[in-house]
Structure formats: C-alpha cells, structure tokens
Design a protein around this motif. Structure first.
Motif, short mmCIF file in Angstrom:
data_model
loop_
_atom_site.label_atom_id
_atom_site.label_comp_id
_atom_site.label_asym_id
_atom_site.label_seq_id
_atom_site.Cartn_x
_atom_site.Cartn_y
_atom_site.Cartn_z
N GLU A 1 0.80 -1.23 0.00
CA GLU A 1 0.00 0.00 0.00
C GLU A 1 0.84 1.28 0.00
N PRO A 2 1.86 1.42 0.83
CA PRO A 2 2.67 2.65 0.77
C PRO A 2 3.36 2.83 -0.58
N ALA A 3 3.87 1.75 -1.14
CA ALA A 3 4.52 1.85 -2.45
C ALA A 3 3.53 2.26 -3.52
N GLN A 4 2.31 1.73 -3.44
CA GLN A 4 1.29 2.11 -4.41
C GLN A 4 0.92 3.58 -4.26
N ALA A 5 0.81 4.05 -3.03
CA ALA A 5 0.48 5.46 -2.80
C ALA A 5 1.56 6.37 -3.38
N VAL A 6 2.82 6.01 -3.20
CA VAL A 6 3.93 6.79 -3.77
C VAL A 6 3.86 6.77 -5.29
N SER A 7 3.60 5.60 -5.85
CA SER A 7 3.50 5.47 -7.30
C SER A 7 2.36 6.33 -7.86
N GLU A 8 1.22 6.33 -7.17
CA GLU A 8 0.08 7.13 -7.63
C GLU A 8 0.39 8.62 -7.55
N ARG A 9 1.06 9.06 -6.47
CA ARG A 9 1.44 10.48 -6.36
C ARG A 9 2.43 10.85 -7.46
N ARG A 10 3.38 9.96 -7.74
CA ARG A 10 4.37 10.21 -8.79
C ARG A 10 3.66 10.35 -10.15
N PHE A 11 2.76 9.42 -10.46
CA PHE A 11 2.02 9.47 -11.72
C PHE A 11 1.22 10.77 -11.83
N THR A 12 0.53 11.14 -10.76
CA THR A 12 -0.28 12.36 -10.78
C THR A 12 0.59 13.59 -11.01
N THR A 13 1.74 13.64 -10.37
CA THR A 13 2.65 14.78 -10.54
C THR A 13 3.15 14.86 -11.98
N ILE A 14 3.54 13.73 -12.54
CA ILE A 14 4.03 13.71 -13.92
C ILE A 14 2.93 14.16 -14.88
#
Length: 199
Positions: free
Chosen positions: A59-72
C-alpha cells in the motif's frame, strides 16, 4: 481478544479487524463469528486469520507510485487523458483541458467522440473502438473540436490499460498539438501544386 469474543457471543454478529504480530512484520485480517452446533445452539466462536502482510506492505509503495504518476501527468506540457472503454473522460491534465478549451468538469460529461471533428470522427472512433477490443496501442492525427468551436490538429498516442485479469478497462492518450505543423504542410502542398500549375 477476550472483549471481541464476548461481543460476538453477546450480539451474535461477525467481527472483523486487522491485527499485527508483536514484531509488526505480519498483518492479518481476523474474523470472529458465532459457532452453531448441529443442534443450532451457539457453542462458542470460530476465528479465522487471513494473512494480508503483502497487501499492507504494498500500500505505501502504491500510494507513492500514484502520487508520482499524478505529478508527472499534471506537470507535462502534452495533453493526457484517461477514458473508460466507452470514451467517457475520467481524468485530464491542464494541457489537455487547454487544448480542448474545456474544464475538467465539462470533459467528464463528454465522450472522446464529442471532441473529434465530424470529418475525422468515423475513422478515429473506429480506431479507439478497435483498441478497446484488442488492447493494441495506436497513433493517430485528427482535428480536435475545441469548446470555442475551432478545430485544432493533434497527434494522439493511445494505449489501453488492463485490469488485474488482463482485460481492457481504460484508455490513456497522450495528445500533442500539431496545428502549426499541419498548417505549414498544407501551405507547402499548396505552393507545390501552384508551382506545378505554372510549369
């Protein structure tokens, strides 16, 4: 645990909660339910534990991945849009909204085909529909219908996202404005035709 068992026996309900081992390395979903004997008498509880350690750790890794995708997506200069398989907009970035001359809220009420110039619609909608069925990416150039009524030439790179079972469930497009290039190509073609007419 004793309180949970007492509550289940008193209320004859199922209780479920996430629990961790003392070392905090393992997590489980604990379910406690009343146990009925063959005589249909409550005769204790049944407890089950489902190991959810991997999910919890992911879950934490997925949350980081989702924030990264949204920022990009939000920072990129090209348009990005996500639609469902019917073409309804789910997500758009500021660059796509500017190209379409529409807000994110307006776009969520529309389908992809609503933004395609009628002269290009049949071919482009068919390409999107085929991609939704076969999952194959494609690229296309067409005229985007803006909110102000003007048309804008764009180049789309389209990919289909699969769900956990491998079936298509979303379409992502990266849209690049090519209006100036198309106008320059049209002017060059017109000059060539004009030059041939004088020769």
């Amino acid at each position: 645990l004793k309180r949970d068992v007492t509550k289940v026996l008193r209320e004859l309900t199922v209780l479920e909660r996430e629990v961790e081992l003392h070392d905090r390395r393992s997590s489980f979903i604990m379910r406690i339910r009343p146990y009925r004997s063959i005589e249909r008498v409550i005769d204790g509880v049944v407890m089950t534990f489902v190991d959810v350690t991997d999910r919890r750790n992911a879950e934490p890794a997925q949350a980081v991945s989702e924030r990264r995708f949204t920022t990009i997506v939000n920072q990129t200069a090209v348009g990005v849009a996500e639609t469902d398989l019917s073409g309804r907009f789910l997500l758009t970035n500021a660059a796509f909204e500017k190209m379409a001359d529409r807000s994110a809220e307006e776009l969520r009420r529309l389908r992809r085909r609503d933004l395609i110039n009628p002269g290009d619609a049949a071919v482009i909608v068919e390409r999107f529909d085929c991609a939704a069925l076969d999952g194959k990416p494609f690229e296309a150039e067409y005229r985007l219908q803006r909110g102000d009524g003007a048309s804008l030439w764009v180049h789309d790179s389209v990919s289909v996202l699969a769900d956990g079972d491998g079936g298509a469930n979303r379409v992502i497009s990266v849209t690049l404005e090519i209006d100036k290039r198309k106008r320059a190509e049209d002017q060059a073609d017109a000059r060539r035709r004009l030059g041939r007419g004088h020769a």
